[in-house]
Design a protein around this motif. Structure first.
Motif, PDB file in Angstrom:
ATOM      1  N   VAL A 119       0.827  -1.199   0.000  1.00 56.60           N
ATOM      2  CA  VAL A 119       0.000   0.000   0.000  1.00 56.60           C
ATOM      3  C   VAL A 119       0.868   1.259   0.000  1.00 56.60           C
ATOM      4  CG1 VAL A 119      -0.215   0.009   2.542  1.00 56.60           C
ATOM      5  CG2 VAL A 119      -1.990   1.119   1.147  1.00 56.60           C
ATOM      6  N   ILE A 120       0.403   2.259  -0.734  1.00 61.54           N
ATOM      7  CA  ILE A 120       1.043   3.579  -0.700  1.00 61.54           C
ATOM      8  C   ILE A 120       0.358   4.424   0.368  1.00 61.54           C
ATOM      9  CG2 ILE A 120       1.438   5.744  -1.972  1.00 61.54           C
ATOM     10  CD1 ILE A 120       1.659   4.133  -4.540  1.00 61.54           C
ATOM     11  N   GLY A 121       1.143   5.040   1.247  1.00 60.54           N
ATOM     12  CA  GLY A 121       0.599   5.891   2.309  1.00 60.54           C
ATOM     13  C   GLY A 121       0.972   7.343   2.061  1.00 60.54           C
ATOM     14  N   LEU A 122      -0.053   8.188   1.930  1.00 64.26           N
ATOM     15  CA  LEU A 122       0.178   9.619   1.699  1.00 64.26           C
ATOM     16  C   LEU A 122       0.360  10.353   3.028  1.00 64.26           C
ATOM     17  CD1 LEU A 122      -2.714  10.315  -0.871  1.00 64.26           C
ATOM     18  CD2 LEU A 122      -0.383   9.507  -1.337  1.00 64.26           C
ATOM     19  N   LEU A 123       1.283  11.287   3.084  1.00 59.33           N
ATOM     20  CA  LEU A 123       1.535  12.025   4.326  1.00 59.33           C
ATOM     21  C   LEU A 123       0.591  13.214   4.454  1.00 59.33           C
ATOM     22  CD1 LEU A 123       5.383  11.802   4.728  1.00 59.33           C
ATOM     23  CD2 LEU A 123       3.566  10.259   5.478  1.00 59.33           C
ATOM     24  N   ILE A 124      -0.661  12.858   4.759  1.00 62.90           N
ATOM     25  CA  ILE A 124      -1.691  13.889   4.950  1.00 62.90           C
ATOM     26  C   ILE A 124      -2.671  13.368   5.984  1.00 62.90           C
ATOM     27  CG2 ILE A 124      -3.024  12.962   2.984  1.00 62.90           C
ATOM     28  CD1 ILE A 124      -3.995  15.823   2.418  1.00 62.90           C
ATOM     29  N   GLU A 125      -3.190  14.271   6.814  1.00 65.46           N
ATOM     30  CA  GLU A 125      -4.284  13.905   7.712  1.00 65.46           C
ATOM     31  C   GLU A 125      -5.334  14.999   7.591  1.00 65.46           C
ATOM     32  OE1 GLU A 125      -2.465  13.617  11.594  1.00 65.46           O
ATOM     33  OE2 GLU A 125      -1.788  15.682  11.551  1.00 65.46           O
ATOM     34  N   LEU A 129      -1.631  19.109   5.803  1.00 61.53           N
ATOM     35  CA  LEU A 129      -0.706  18.577   4.798  1.00 61.53           C
ATOM     36  C   LEU A 129       0.616  19.291   5.060  1.00 61.53           C
ATOM     37  CD1 LEU A 129      -1.413  18.336   0.948  1.00 61.53           C
ATOM     38  CD2 LEU A 129       0.851  18.369   1.993  1.00 61.53           C
ATOM     39  N   PRO A 130       1.451  18.720   5.954  1.00 66.13           N
ATOM     40  CA  PRO A 130       2.648  19.448   6.384  1.00 66.13           C
ATOM     41  C   PRO A 130       3.664  19.607   5.262  1.00 66.13           C
ATOM     42  CG  PRO A 130       2.653  17.224   7.283  1.00 66.13           C
ATOM     43  CD  PRO A 130       1.350  17.387   6.573  1.00 66.13           C
ATOM     44  N   VAL A 131       4.305  20.765   5.230  1.00 64.58           N
ATOM     45  CA  VAL A 131       5.352  21.033   4.245  1.00 64.58           C
ATOM     46  C   VAL A 131       6.720  20.753   4.860  1.00 64.58           C
ATOM     47  CG1 VAL A 131       6.490  22.889   2.955  1.00 64.58           C
ATOM     48  CG2 VAL A 131       4.000  22.729   2.964  1.00 64.58           C
ATOM     49  N   GLU A 132       6.848  20.993   6.165  1.00 66.57           N
ATOM     50  CA  GLU A 132       8.158  20.856   6.800  1.00 66.57           C
ATOM     51  C   GLU A 132       8.481  19.422   7.174  1.00 66.57           C
ATOM     52  OE1 GLU A 132       8.492  23.763   9.880  1.00 66.57           O
ATOM     53  OE2 GLU A 132       8.523  25.394   8.399  1.00 66.57           O
ATOM     54  N   ALA A 133       9.777  19.138   7.223  1.00 63.48           N
ATOM     55  CA  ALA A 133      10.254  17.780   7.485  1.00 63.48           C
ATOM     56  C   ALA A 133       9.716  17.238   8.811  1.00 63.48           C
ATOM     57  CB  ALA A 133      11.780  17.752   7.465  1.00 63.48           C
ATOM     58  N   LYS A 136       6.097  16.133   8.412  1.00 65.02           N
ATOM     59  CA  LYS A 136       6.020  14.932   7.564  1.00 65.02           C
ATOM     60  C   LYS A 136       6.479  13.703   8.360  1.00 65.02           C
ATOM     61  CE  LYS A 136       6.962  17.229   3.061  1.00 65.02           C
ATOM     62  NZ  LYS A 136       5.723  17.119   2.280  1.00 65.02           N
ATOM     63  N   MET A 137       7.539  13.861   9.154  1.00 59.47           N
ATOM     64  CA  MET A 137       8.046  12.732   9.944  1.00 59.47           C
ATOM     65  C   MET A 137       6.993  12.250  10.941  1.00 59.47           C
ATOM     66  SD  MET A 137      10.973  11.440   9.123  1.00 59.47           S
ATOM     67  CE  MET A 137      11.447  10.487  10.565  1.00 59.47           C
ATOM     68  N   LYS A 138       6.300  13.191  11.569  1.00 60.25           N
ATOM     69  CA  LYS A 138       5.281  12.820  12.564  1.00 60.25           C
ATOM     70  C   LYS A 138       4.181  11.975  11.925  1.00 60.25           C
ATOM     71  CE  LYS A 138       5.747  16.496  15.906  1.00 60.25           C
ATOM     72  NZ  LYS A 138       5.429  17.895  16.074  1.00 60.25           N
ATOM     73  N   LEU A 173      12.707  22.825  -2.685  1.00 60.95           N
ATOM     74  CA  LEU A 173      12.138  21.645  -2.031  1.00 60.95           C
ATOM     75  C   LEU A 173      13.070  21.139  -0.935  1.00 60.95           C
ATOM     76  CD1 LEU A 173      10.552  19.944  -5.147  1.00 60.95           C
ATOM     77  CD2 LEU A 173       9.483  21.421  -3.447  1.00 60.95           C
ATOM     78  N   THR A 174      13.717  22.087  -0.253  1.00 55.52           N
ATOM     79  CA  THR A 174      14.699  21.706   0.760  1.00 55.52           C
ATOM     80  C   THR A 174      14.068  20.895   1.896  1.00 55.52           C
ATOM     81  OG1 THR A 174      14.395  23.929   1.663  1.00 55.52           O
ATOM     82  CG2 THR A 174      16.338  23.568   0.333  1.00 55.52           C
ATOM     83  N   GLU A 175      12.815  21.186   2.244  1.00 54.11           N
ATOM     84  CA  GLU A 175      12.171  20.420   3.319  1.00 54.11           C
ATOM     85  C   GLU A 175      11.890  18.987   2.872  1.00 54.11           C
ATOM     86  OE1 GLU A 175      11.559  21.099   6.553  1.00 54.11           O
ATOM     87  OE2 GLU A 175      12.592  23.011   6.359  1.00 54.11           O
TER      88      GLU A 175
END
Lengths: 263, 263
Positions: A119-125, A129-133, A136-138, A173-175
């Motif tokens: 499964v692909i998991g998108l980093l959004i809740e 939709l966090p931009v910072e690292a 996204k890690m959380k 796209l440094t983050e």
């Protein structure tokens, strides 16, 4: 590098016409061309046909899976469309995608559980939709934890950081780059996947941006991409990058693809 | 990104002929074309003319420096050739290069001291050209220390890790990549530079390897390259990468180069 071929998507007019008219040959050709060009999965997305998505998805899934040896990536947020495809594919597929959004999670998780597929998991809740690292890690941590509790192994999970377009990003796209390095160090066995085409939205010379982004992300640890396997220059860069990063010993695959004219 | 244009090198037959016959126009055109394509330095190398290198170097240095606004990179291990050029350039140049090899160090360091110019430092010492990141870090540390004692500021030093050809490397260039990350974290103000063309020696599709290597190294922290500024695709990737890494705010430079057709 794990390549998800993106071409069978009804947001493209020719594909929409073919699905609407049940033009088997057009879809089959597109699937086989991508397999032959080196794709590892064929993505199928009929999301523009909102009212008939489950039956359209079932039609495409049956058609494509009968013609290629590689698995499909079933691309929909609609549990009914995903279920229709997975029933035909007997779970031999990648679900694209789940996220921490409550409705999406609760709709897709029973299918992940039942079919035990990747499964692909998108980093959004919901609402985030966090931009910072850090953000996204959380979310990655929480999503991988929840999938782990369902018995999904790390190497069956593909995390998609949902990269925003460069044209709307103040600091490049440094983050995303920082996140990629932290993620691969924290979760070495979980795949990191990106779609390429969104990155260059709104800019000229889009292919250059996509290629530079791809090579950078591979150098930082990305091991999968949703992209166009029929883009010969892109596939050449992927093969070159695999050789540079030691994944293609003695450059055997790179040399063989070069000799056959595939790159 | 700091680009050293590599085209004026007598290992190329057309350049050797032009230097031998004192064909001013050919050399001038090559210098101006590189400046116009975005080079920040013009490298001059007449090393194949062993017996006449100092006078040939002086001729090329006087000619090129009178025609372009950017400084030269004086490319020779021969102190007499470097001195001949620096006298003409009044030290407004980059010395390419010094190393920890005793003879090279003692021959070049008086010129660095006298002319106070920037210098490229190769990661090699007598009998030792380390491939592993540890060995490269040790030499970088010692060389930067020695140059610092001479009063050379960190941002006047360019470290060249001397990348070996991919075709002869068992595990790809993973040690070079690992070194690059460690180096930029230890010496954030010292430049990291690579020559590109050697990387792909002995392989087909060399430009693909060079491009993937360039984008990877930029993502990991390399901020300078000795390369061909007339390679439009390569210059496009560099501009794309600068935008991705936040060095080109709002992609202004990338958009402007795209609109002018330069990339």
């Amino acid at each position: 590098m794990i390549i998800i071929g993106e071409k069978i998507n009804t947001s493209r007019k020719t594909v929409a016409d073919a699905v609407r008219n049940r033009n088997k040959q057009f879809i089959l050709d597109l699937a086989k061309a991508q397999e032959s060009a080196g794709a590892n999965y064929i993505d199928v997305n009929v999301g523009t046909f909102i009212s008939t998505e489950p039956e359209d998805m079932a039609w495409v899934a049956a058609l494509v899976s009968g013609a290629v040896k590689i698995p499909l990536s079933v691309d929909s947020p609609n549990p009914k469309a995903v279920e229709a495809a997975l029933g035909i594919l007997k779970g031999h597929a990648l679900i694209n995608s789940i996220s921490l959004e409550k409705e999406r999670f609760s709709g897709i998780i029973p299918l992940v559980r039942e079919f035990r597929c990747s499964v692909i998991g998108l980093l959004i809740e919901d609402g985030n939709l966090p931009v910072e690292a850090d953000g996204k890690m959380k979310i990655a941590d929480a999503l991988i934890g929840k999938l782990g509790k369902e018995g999904i192994k790390p190497d069956s999970i593909f995390i998609d950081p949902m990269v925003q377009p460069l044209s709307t990003s103040m600091n490049g796209l440094t983050e995303t780059f920082a996140f990629t390095q932290r993620f691969k160090s924290a979760f070495p066995d979980v795949h990191l996947i990106c779609g390429l085409s969104n990155v260059s939205f709104g800019l000229p010379n889009r292919k250059l941006i996509n290629r530079a982004f791809l090579a950078s992300m591979m150098a930082l640890g990305m091991d999968s991409a949703i992209c166009d396997p029929l883009d010969k220059e892109l596939m050449g860069l992927i093969a070159a990058q695999d050789a540079l990063s030691g994944k293609d010993q003695f450059c055997m695959n790179f040399i063989s693809l070069s000799r056959s004219g595939k790159i």
